[in-house]
Design a protein around this motif. Structure first.
Motif, PDB file in Angstrom:
ATOM      1  N   LYS A   1      -2.185   2.877 -12.814  1.00  0.00           N
ATOM      2  CA  LYS A   1      -1.293   2.829 -13.979  1.00  0.00           C
ATOM      3  C   LYS A   1      -0.232   1.764 -13.741  1.00  0.00           C
ATOM      4  O   LYS A   1       0.364   1.692 -12.659  1.00  0.00           O
ATOM      5  CB  LYS A   1      -0.603   4.172 -14.191  1.00  0.00           C
ATOM      6  N   ARG A   2       0.053   0.987 -14.768  1.00  0.00           N
ATOM      7  CA  ARG A   2       1.152   0.026 -14.669  1.00  0.00           C
ATOM      8  C   ARG A   2       2.472   0.785 -14.730  1.00  0.00           C
ATOM      9  O   ARG A   2       2.627   1.682 -15.554  1.00  0.00           O
ATOM     10  CB  ARG A   2       1.104  -0.987 -15.810  1.00  0.00           C
ATOM     11  N   PRO A   3       3.403   0.414 -13.865  1.00  0.00           N
ATOM     12  CA  PRO A   3       4.701   1.103 -13.896  1.00  0.00           C
ATOM     13  C   PRO A   3       5.503   0.716 -15.130  1.00  0.00           C
ATOM     14  O   PRO A   3       5.268  -0.263 -15.749  1.00  0.00           O
ATOM     15  CB  PRO A   3       5.379   0.619 -12.622  1.00  0.00           C
TER      16      PRO A   3
ATOM     17  N   GLU B   1      -3.330  11.194  -1.449  1.00  0.00           N
ATOM     18  CA  GLU B   1      -4.723  11.084  -1.015  1.00  0.00           C
ATOM     19  C   GLU B   1      -5.621  10.683  -2.183  1.00  0.00           C
ATOM     20  O   GLU B   1      -6.578   9.928  -2.006  1.00  0.00           O
ATOM     21  CB  GLU B   1      -5.210  12.399  -0.399  1.00  0.00           C
ATOM     22  N   ALA B   2      -5.315  11.172  -3.374  1.00  0.00           N
ATOM     23  CA  ALA B   2      -6.141  10.873  -4.546  1.00  0.00           C
ATOM     24  C   ALA B   2      -6.051   9.409  -4.968  1.00  0.00           C
ATOM     25  O   ALA B   2      -6.973   8.892  -5.592  1.00  0.00           O
ATOM     26  CB  ALA B   2      -5.734  11.776  -5.714  1.00  0.00           C
ATOM     27  N   VAL B   3      -4.961   8.734  -4.630  1.00  0.00           N
ATOM     28  CA  VAL B   3      -4.802   7.323  -5.003  1.00  0.00           C
ATOM     29  C   VAL B   3      -4.964   6.392  -3.803  1.00  0.00           C
ATOM     30  O   VAL B   3      -4.711   5.192  -3.904  1.00  0.00           O
ATOM     31  CB  VAL B   3      -3.454   7.065  -5.724  1.00  0.00           C
ATOM     32  N   HIS B   4      -5.407   6.927  -2.682  1.00  0.00           N
ATOM     33  CA  HIS B   4      -5.559   6.127  -1.463  1.00  0.00           C
ATOM     34  C   HIS B   4      -6.481   4.924  -1.680  1.00  0.00           C
ATOM     35  O   HIS B   4      -6.114   3.784  -1.374  1.00  0.00           O
ATOM     36  CB  HIS B   4      -6.082   7.004  -0.325  1.00  0.00           C
ATOM     37  N   THR B   5      -7.673   5.155  -2.189  1.00  0.00           N
ATOM     38  CA  THR B   5      -8.644   4.072  -2.361  1.00  0.00           C
ATOM     39  C   THR B   5      -8.180   3.046  -3.389  1.00  0.00           C
ATOM     40  O   THR B   5      -8.213   1.843  -3.111  1.00  0.00           O
ATOM     41  CB  THR B   5     -10.035   4.641  -2.713  1.00  0.00           C
TER      42      THR B   5
ATOM     43  N   PHE C   1       0.827  -1.206   0.000  1.00  0.00           N
ATOM     44  CA  PHE C   1       0.000   0.000   0.000  1.00  0.00           C
ATOM     45  C   PHE C   1       0.862   1.257   0.000  1.00  0.00           C
ATOM     46  O   PHE C   1       0.650   2.171  -0.805  1.00  0.00           O
ATOM     47  CB  PHE C   1      -0.936  -0.019   1.210  1.00  0.00           C
ATOM     48  N   ASP C   2       1.837   1.312   0.885  1.00  0.00           N
ATOM     49  CA  ASP C   2       2.713   2.487   0.960  1.00  0.00           C
ATOM     50  C   ASP C   2       3.494   2.689  -0.336  1.00  0.00           C
ATOM     51  O   ASP C   2       3.626   3.813  -0.822  1.00  0.00           O
ATOM     52  CB  ASP C   2       3.672   2.369   2.141  1.00  0.00           C
ATOM     53  N   ALA C   3       4.017   1.608  -0.884  1.00  0.00           N
ATOM     54  CA  ALA C   3       4.765   1.715  -2.138  1.00  0.00           C
ATOM     55  C   ALA C   3       3.847   2.164  -3.269  1.00  0.00           C
ATOM     56  O   ALA C   3       4.235   2.972  -4.120  1.00  0.00           O
ATOM     57  CB  ALA C   3       5.410   0.378  -2.477  1.00  0.00           C
ATOM     58  N   CYS C   4       2.619   1.667  -3.256  1.00  0.00           N
ATOM     59  CA  CYS C   4       1.639   2.075  -4.264  1.00  0.00           C
ATOM     60  C   CYS C   4       1.352   3.572  -4.166  1.00  0.00           C
ATOM     61  O   CYS C   4       1.316   4.263  -5.188  1.00  0.00           O
ATOM     62  CB  CYS C   4       0.355   1.261  -4.082  1.00  0.00           C
ATOM     63  N   LEU C   5       1.133   4.079  -2.972  1.00  0.00           N
ATOM     64  CA  LEU C   5       0.853   5.508  -2.798  1.00  0.00           C
ATOM     65  C   LEU C   5       1.954   6.367  -3.414  1.00  0.00           C
ATOM     66  O   LEU C   5       1.679   7.324  -4.149  1.00  0.00           O
ATOM     67  CB  LEU C   5       0.712   5.855  -1.315  1.00  0.00           C
ATOM     68  N   VAL C   6       3.185   6.020  -3.121  1.00  0.00           N
ATOM     69  CA  VAL C   6       4.316   6.802  -3.623  1.00  0.00           C
ATOM     70  C   VAL C   6       4.416   6.687  -5.147  1.00  0.00           C
ATOM     71  O   VAL C   6       4.500   7.695  -5.861  1.00  0.00           O
ATOM     72  CB  VAL C   6       5.631   6.337  -2.957  1.00  0.00           C
ATOM     73  N   THR C   7       4.383   5.472  -5.639  1.00  0.00           N
ATOM     74  CA  THR C   7       4.568   5.234  -7.075  1.00  0.00           C
ATOM     75  C   THR C   7       3.410   5.789  -7.900  1.00  0.00           C
ATOM     76  O   THR C   7       3.624   6.484  -8.895  1.00  0.00           O
ATOM     77  CB  THR C   7       4.732   3.735  -7.348  1.00  0.00           C
ATOM     78  N   GLN C   8       2.196   5.481  -7.494  1.00  0.00           N
ATOM     79  CA  GLN C   8       1.047   5.910  -8.280  1.00  0.00           C
ATOM     80  C   GLN C   8       0.835   7.423  -8.241  1.00  0.00           C
ATOM     81  O   GLN C   8       0.435   8.005  -9.241  1.00  0.00           O
ATOM     82  CB  GLN C   8      -0.219   5.177  -7.828  1.00  0.00           C
ATOM     83  N   SER C   9       1.128   8.055  -7.130  1.00  0.00           N
ATOM     84  CA  SER C   9       0.989   9.516  -7.094  1.00  0.00           C
ATOM     85  C   SER C   9       1.974  10.160  -8.068  1.00  0.00           C
ATOM     86  O   SER C   9       1.641  11.146  -8.716  1.00  0.00           O
ATOM     87  CB  SER C   9       1.166  10.066  -5.678  1.00  0.00           C
TER      88      SER C   9
ATOM     89  N   LEU D   1       3.257   8.522 -10.862  1.00  0.00           N
ATOM     90  CA  LEU D   1       2.836   8.134 -12.209  1.00  0.00           C
ATOM     91  C   LEU D   1       1.638   8.938 -12.694  1.00  0.00           C
ATOM     92  O   LEU D   1       1.539   9.274 -13.871  1.00  0.00           O
ATOM     93  CB  LEU D   1       2.489   6.640 -12.253  1.00  0.00           C
ATOM     94  N   MET D   2       0.713   9.208 -11.793  1.00  0.00           N
ATOM     95  CA  MET D   2      -0.518   9.912 -12.153  1.00  0.00           C
ATOM     96  C   MET D   2      -0.418  11.413 -11.925  1.00  0.00           C
ATOM     97  O   MET D   2      -1.384  12.140 -12.162  1.00  0.00           O
ATOM     98  CB  MET D   2      -1.697   9.338 -11.376  1.00  0.00           C
ATOM     99  N   ASN D   3       0.729  11.858 -11.435  1.00  0.00           N
ATOM    100  CA  ASN D   3       0.950  13.277 -11.173  1.00  0.00           C
ATOM    101  C   ASN D   3      -0.181  13.860 -10.318  1.00  0.00           C
ATOM    102  O   ASN D   3      -0.802  14.853 -10.679  1.00  0.00           O
ATOM    103  CB  ASN D   3       1.104  14.047 -12.480  1.00  0.00           C
TER     104      ASN D   3
END
Length: 120
Positions: free
Chosen positions: A118-120, A69-73, A53-61, A63-65
């Motif tokens: 988004k896929r990395p 908080e916007a990628v939390h769910t 979850f934590d890695a996703c928050l960092v990476t996806q925020s 990737l999605m600029n």
């Protein structure tokens, strides 16, 4: 206060995992990953989920600029779904290495798509 410290430690561990291995988000091939992460040795499935979850928050925020908080769910969807779908062998492989093995990585890709990330 203790909960805050535990949360900070878990967040730092997840960020460290992201920076060092980048595999908690199911990216790349195991042939190019670094040495095993000894801090993963005794992680419970829930703790593995928190790392993902934590890695996703960092990476996806990034990737999605957008904000974390916007990628939390969607990141919660990804982390819960991926870890819950992992077999005992896949969980043990994570504990042994600190990153997803090939079969768990495929499950991660599936949940990246299902959770509209988004896929990395």
């Amino acid at each position: 206060m203790t909960k805050r410290r535990v949360g900070a430690v878990l967040w730092a561990a997840g960020l460290s995992l992201l920076v060092s291995a980048g595999a908690a988000l199911a990216a790349g091939s195991t042939s190019s990953l670094p040495a095993p992460d000894p801090t993963a040795k005794n992680l419970t499935p829930y703790m593995i989920q928190l790392r993902a979850f934590d890695a996703c928050l960092v990476t996806q925020s990034r990737l999605m600029n957008t904000t974390r908080e916007a990628v939390h769910t969607p990141c919660s969807c990804y982390a819960k779904g991926t870890v819950n779908a992992m077999t005992k062998d896949e969980l043990q492989a994570f504990r042994d290495t600190g990153y997803f093995n090939d079969s768990a990585r495929e499950k991660g890709y599936d949940f990246i798509d299902r959770c509209k990330l988004k896929r990395p």
